[in-house]
Design a protein around this motif. Structure first.
Motif, PDB file in Angstrom:
ATOM      1  N   MET A  58       3.443  15.862   7.337  1.00 18.04           N
ATOM      2  CA  MET A  58       4.047  15.317   8.556  1.00 18.04           C
ATOM      3  C   MET A  58       5.312  14.583   8.162  1.00 18.04           C
ATOM      4  SD  MET A  58       2.456  12.543  11.294  1.00 18.04           S
ATOM      5  CE  MET A  58       1.190  13.650  11.913  1.00 18.04           C
ATOM      6  N   ASP A  59       6.458  14.984   8.728  1.00 10.73           N
ATOM      7  CA  ASP A  59       7.710  14.356   8.279  1.00 10.73           C
ATOM      8  C   ASP A  59       7.873  12.953   8.860  1.00 10.73           C
ATOM      9  OD1 ASP A  59       8.980  14.409  10.836  1.00 10.73           O
ATOM     10  OD2 ASP A  59       9.680  16.455  10.502  1.00 10.73           O
ATOM     11  N   GLY A  60       8.850  12.238   8.312  1.00 11.59           N
ATOM     12  CA  GLY A  60       9.048  10.844   8.688  1.00 11.59           C
ATOM     13  C   GLY A  60       9.360  10.642  10.156  1.00 11.59           C
ATOM     14  N   MET A  61      10.067  11.598  10.759  1.00 10.94           N
ATOM     15  CA  MET A  61      10.388  11.483  12.181  1.00 10.94           C
ATOM     16  C   MET A  61       9.106  11.474  13.012  1.00 10.94           C
ATOM     17  SD  MET A  61      13.709  11.307  12.557  1.00 10.94           S
ATOM     18  CE  MET A  61      15.290  11.810  11.835  1.00 10.94           C
ATOM     19  N   GLN A  62       8.190  12.399  12.692  1.00 13.49           N
ATOM     20  CA  GLN A  62       6.922  12.460  13.425  1.00 13.49           C
ATOM     21  C   GLN A  62       6.098  11.193  13.203  1.00 13.49           C
ATOM     22  OE1 GLN A  62       5.910  16.406  11.580  1.00 13.49           O
ATOM     23  NE2 GLN A  62       5.167  16.846  13.636  1.00 13.49           N
ATOM     24  N   VAL A  63       6.054  10.736  11.957  1.00 16.41           N
ATOM     25  CA  VAL A  63       5.292   9.522  11.645  1.00 16.41           C
ATOM     26  C   VAL A  63       5.862   8.339  12.413  1.00 16.41           C
ATOM     27  CG1 VAL A  63       4.620   7.908   9.835  1.00 16.41           C
ATOM     28  CG2 VAL A  63       4.622  10.371   9.359  1.00 16.41           C
ATOM     29  N   CYS A  64       7.187   8.233  12.435  1.00 13.94           N
ATOM     30  CA  CYS A  64       7.842   7.124  13.135  1.00 13.94           C
ATOM     31  C   CYS A  64       7.500   7.146  14.620  1.00 13.94           C
ATOM     32  CB  CYS A  64       9.359   7.211  12.929  1.00 13.94           C
ATOM     33  SG  CYS A  64      10.269   5.804  13.586  1.00 13.94           S
ATOM     34  N   ARG A  65       7.551   8.316  15.231  1.00 14.91           N
ATOM     35  CA  ARG A  65       7.208   8.428  16.648  1.00 14.91           C
ATOM     36  C   ARG A  65       5.785   7.954  16.912  1.00 14.91           C
ATOM     37  NH1 ARG A  65       9.893  13.580  16.182  1.00 14.91           N
ATOM     38  NH2 ARG A  65      11.883  13.580  17.303  1.00 14.91           N
ATOM     39  N   GLU A  66       4.852   8.391  16.052  1.00 13.95           N
ATOM     40  CA  GLU A  66       3.453   8.028  16.256  1.00 13.95           C
ATOM     41  C   GLU A  66       3.221   6.536  16.034  1.00 13.95           C
ATOM     42  OE1 GLU A  66       1.100  10.002  17.506  1.00 13.95           O
ATOM     43  OE2 GLU A  66       2.718  11.467  17.722  1.00 13.95           O
ATOM     44  N   ILE A  67       3.909   5.961  15.062  1.00 11.19           N
ATOM     45  CA  ILE A  67       3.785   4.515  14.828  1.00 11.19           C
ATOM     46  C   ILE A  67       4.284   3.742  16.036  1.00 11.19           C
ATOM     47  CG2 ILE A  67       4.723   2.575  13.490  1.00 11.19           C
ATOM     48  CD1 ILE A  67       4.537   4.322  11.002  1.00 11.19           C
ATOM     49  N   ARG A  68       5.406   4.194  16.597  1.00 11.40           N
ATOM     50  CA  ARG A  68       5.975   3.486  17.747  1.00 11.40           C
ATOM     51  C   ARG A  68       5.102   3.600  18.990  1.00 11.40           C
ATOM     52  NH1 ARG A  68       7.853  -0.072  15.607  1.00 11.40           N
ATOM     53  NH2 ARG A  68       9.985  -0.275  14.861  1.00 11.40           N
ATOM     54  N   LYS A  69       4.266   4.611  19.060  1.00 10.75           N
ATOM     55  CA  LYS A  69       3.326   4.691  20.176  1.00 10.75           C
ATOM     56  C   LYS A  69       2.279   3.580  20.087  1.00 10.75           C
ATOM     57  CE  LYS A  69       3.662   9.713  20.866  1.00 10.75           C
ATOM     58  NZ  LYS A  69       2.920  11.003  20.774  1.00 10.75           N
ATOM     59  N   GLN A  70       2.006   3.141  18.856  1.00  7.11           N
ATOM     60  CA  GLN A  70       0.995   2.121  18.639  1.00  7.11           C
ATOM     61  C   GLN A  70       1.572   0.716  18.548  1.00  7.11           C
ATOM     62  OE1 GLN A  70      -2.000   3.103  15.603  1.00  7.11           O
ATOM     63  NE2 GLN A  70      -1.090   5.128  15.448  1.00  7.11           N
ATOM     64  N   SER A  71       2.802   0.601  18.092  1.00  6.12           N
ATOM     65  CA  SER A  71       3.412  -0.723  17.928  1.00  6.12           C
ATOM     66  C   SER A  71       4.910  -0.636  18.170  1.00  6.12           C
ATOM     67  CB  SER A  71       3.155  -1.255  16.516  1.00  6.12           C
ATOM     68  OG  SER A  71       3.878  -2.456  16.303  1.00  6.12           O
ATOM     69  N   GLN A  72       5.393  -1.502  19.033  1.00  7.91           N
ATOM     70  CA  GLN A  72       6.833  -1.592  19.287  1.00  7.91           C
ATOM     71  C   GLN A  72       7.491  -2.660  18.433  1.00  7.91           C
ATOM     72  OE1 GLN A  72       8.780   0.367  21.381  1.00  7.91           O
ATOM     73  NE2 GLN A  72       6.947   1.636  21.478  1.00  7.91           N
ATOM     74  N   ASN A  89       0.869  -1.168   0.000  1.00  5.34           N
ATOM     75  CA  ASN A  89       0.000   0.000   0.000  1.00  5.34           C
ATOM     76  C   ASN A  89       0.910   1.224   0.000  1.00  5.34           C
ATOM     77  OD1 ASN A  89      -1.892   2.027   0.480  1.00  5.34           O
ATOM     78  ND2 ASN A  89      -3.102   0.747   1.876  1.00  5.34           N
ATOM     79  N   PHE A  90       0.719   2.133  -0.948  1.00  6.81           N
ATOM     80  CA  PHE A  90       1.581   3.304  -1.086  1.00  6.81           C
ATOM     81  C   PHE A  90       0.824   4.563  -0.669  1.00  6.81           C
ATOM     82  CE2 PHE A  90       3.166   0.148  -4.053  1.00  6.81           C
ATOM     83  CZ  PHE A  90       4.525   0.179  -3.806  1.00  6.81           C
ATOM     84  N   LYS A  91       1.461   5.360   0.184  1.00  4.24           N
ATOM     85  CA  LYS A  91       0.925   6.653   0.586  1.00  4.24           C
ATOM     86  C   LYS A  91       2.005   7.710   0.320  1.00  4.24           C
ATOM     87  CE  LYS A  91      -2.998   5.070   2.019  1.00  4.24           C
ATOM     88  NZ  LYS A  91      -4.248   5.392   1.308  1.00  4.24           N
ATOM     89  N   TYR A  92       1.566   8.870  -0.195  1.00  8.48           N
ATOM     90  CA  TYR A  92       2.513   9.894  -0.632  1.00  8.48           C
ATOM     91  C   TYR A  92       2.544  11.095   0.304  1.00  8.48           C
ATOM     92  CZ  TYR A  92       1.582   6.998  -4.703  1.00  8.48           C
ATOM     93  OH  TYR A  92       1.404   5.935  -5.543  1.00  8.48           O
ATOM     94  N   ASP A  93       1.940  10.946   1.457  1.00  7.70           N
ATOM     95  CA  ASP A  93       1.811  12.044   2.420  1.00  7.70           C
ATOM     96  C   ASP A  93       1.961  11.450   3.827  1.00  7.70           C
ATOM     97  OD1 ASP A  93      -0.288  13.391   4.393  1.00  7.70           O
ATOM     98  OD2 ASP A  93       0.340  14.937   2.975  1.00  7.70           O
ATOM     99  N   GLY A  94       2.676  12.148   4.703  1.00  9.83           N
ATOM    100  CA  GLY A  94       2.942  11.618   6.029  1.00  9.83           C
ATOM    101  C   GLY A  94       1.688  11.356   6.838  1.00  9.83           C
ATOM    102  N   LYS A  95       0.770  12.309   6.832  1.00 10.85           N
ATOM    103  CA  LYS A  95      -0.476  12.151   7.589  1.00 10.85           C
ATOM    104  C   LYS A  95      -1.303  11.004   7.030  1.00 10.85           C
ATOM    105  CE  LYS A  95      -3.649  13.625  10.559  1.00 10.85           C
ATOM    106  NZ  LYS A  95      -4.813  12.818  10.182  1.00 10.85           N
ATOM    107  N   GLU A  96      -1.392  10.898   5.710  1.00 18.85           N
ATOM    108  CA  GLU A  96      -2.153   9.809   5.102  1.00 18.85           C
ATOM    109  C   GLU A  96      -1.522   8.453   5.427  1.00 18.85           C
ATOM    110  OE1 GLU A  96      -2.464  10.511   0.947  1.00 18.85           O
ATOM    111  OE2 GLU A  96      -3.766  12.262   1.149  1.00 18.85           O
ATOM    112  N   GLY A  97      -0.198   8.420   5.423  1.00 18.81           N
ATOM    113  CA  GLY A  97       0.485   7.175   5.761  1.00 18.81           C
ATOM    114  C   GLY A  97       0.221   6.749   7.189  1.00 18.81           C
ATOM    115  N   LEU A  98       0.273   7.724   8.110  1.00 17.17           N
ATOM    116  CA  LEU A  98       0.004   7.408   9.516  1.00 17.17           C
ATOM    117  C   LEU A  98      -1.439   6.947   9.698  1.00 17.17           C
ATOM    118  CD1 LEU A  98       0.847   7.323  12.472  1.00 17.17           C
ATOM    119  CD2 LEU A  98       0.269   9.756  12.630  1.00 17.17           C
ATOM    120  N   ASP A  99      -2.367   7.598   8.991  1.00 19.52           N
ATOM    121  CA  ASP A  99      -3.773   7.204   9.081  1.00 19.52           C
ATOM    122  C   ASP A  99      -3.965   5.771   8.572  1.00 19.52           C
ATOM    123  OD1 ASP A  99      -4.429   9.647  10.111  1.00 19.52           O
ATOM    124  OD2 ASP A  99      -5.181  10.482   8.228  1.00 19.52           O
TER     125      ASP A  99
END
Length: 237
Positions: free
Chosen positions: A59-73, A28-38
């Motif tokens: 939303m840059d990759g650093m922010q996306v990575c932080r938010e992903i890690r809050k949901q999954s380690q 699945n490809f997303k071209y936007d940080g917020k869309e990818g996080l969603d």
């Protein structure tokens, strides 16, 4: 494999889509940080791999990575960037990325990194789950109160009745602590208990027989007081 690639360069996505398809991976490809996080948040247990660009709109990759890690380690994350900066790499790894690939990159190299990281993550996750399956763990004994299984040096102690299991789990949770018959009755049966305290002796006797069927005895009698669990004297196999 279910891959989520968050990358704003459509040409890069199209190139990688061909390699993913060849491996029969679902991407699945997303071209936007917020869309990818969603997309990740919508079903955060679905994904086997996250490919994440550092420079993204909204939303840059650093922010996306932080938010992903809050949901999954445990979901593996490979971060992509055009920057060849050691500080960026260190920050990316510190906030939860597992790998760091600098652009321009070879698709074959990225594929090799993905496969290696996926294999490693599966081994790590399996080990973690195996450890977490047991909520009572001593040097020689493992007990799962969820599956109600008990093991002595890897050998399952078979056919434990509910009371035998509860007695064993309670004693093993408190190694070397001596429990009186009265205490065991009120913890395992009901409080107050109006039956004969010797019912504990009968259950302990049967429990010991089942333990001895697979290994050395770990339930000890403290004369005049009660019983305790102690596997410190069991020899390693």
């Amino acid at each position: 494999m279910e891959v989520l690639m968050i990358e704003d360069n459509e040409a890069v996505c199209e190139m990688m889509a061909m390699f993913f398809e060849k491996e029969e991976w679902h991407a699945n490809f997303k071209y936007d940080g917020k869309e990818g996080l969603d997309a990740f948040t919508e079903n955060n247990t679905k994904w086997d791999m996250i490919i994440l660009d550092l420079n993204l709109p909204s939303m840059d990759g650093m922010q996306v990575c932080r938010e992903i890690r809050k949901q999954s380690q445990i979901v593996p994350i490979i971060m992509l960037t055009a920057r060849d900066s050691e500080s960026d790499q260190v920050i990316g790894l510190e906030i939860g990325a597992d790998e760091y690939v600098t652009k321009p990159f070879s698709p074959l190299t990225l594929m090799a990194r993905i496969k290696a990281l996926y294999r490693r993550s599966k081994v790590d996750h399996t080990q973690k789950v195996a450890e977490e399956d047991f909520d009572v763990v001593t040097e020689h004994v493992k007990i799962s109160t969820m599956t109600r299984e008990a093991y002595l040096d890897g050998q399952q102690i078979e056919s434990l009745t509910p009371k035998e299991f509860e007695l064993f789990a309670l004693l093993a949770q408190h190694p070397k602590q001596v429990f009186s018959r009265e205490h065991l009755l009120t913890r395992i049966w009901e409080d107050p208990y109006f039956g004969d305290e010797r019912t504990i002796d009968a259950h302990i006797k049967k429990l010991r027989q089942k333990i001895e069927a697979v290994g050395p005895q770990v339930i000890q009698t403290v004369w005049g007081v009660g019983y305790k669990f102690d596997d410190s004297g069991v020899e390693d196999k």
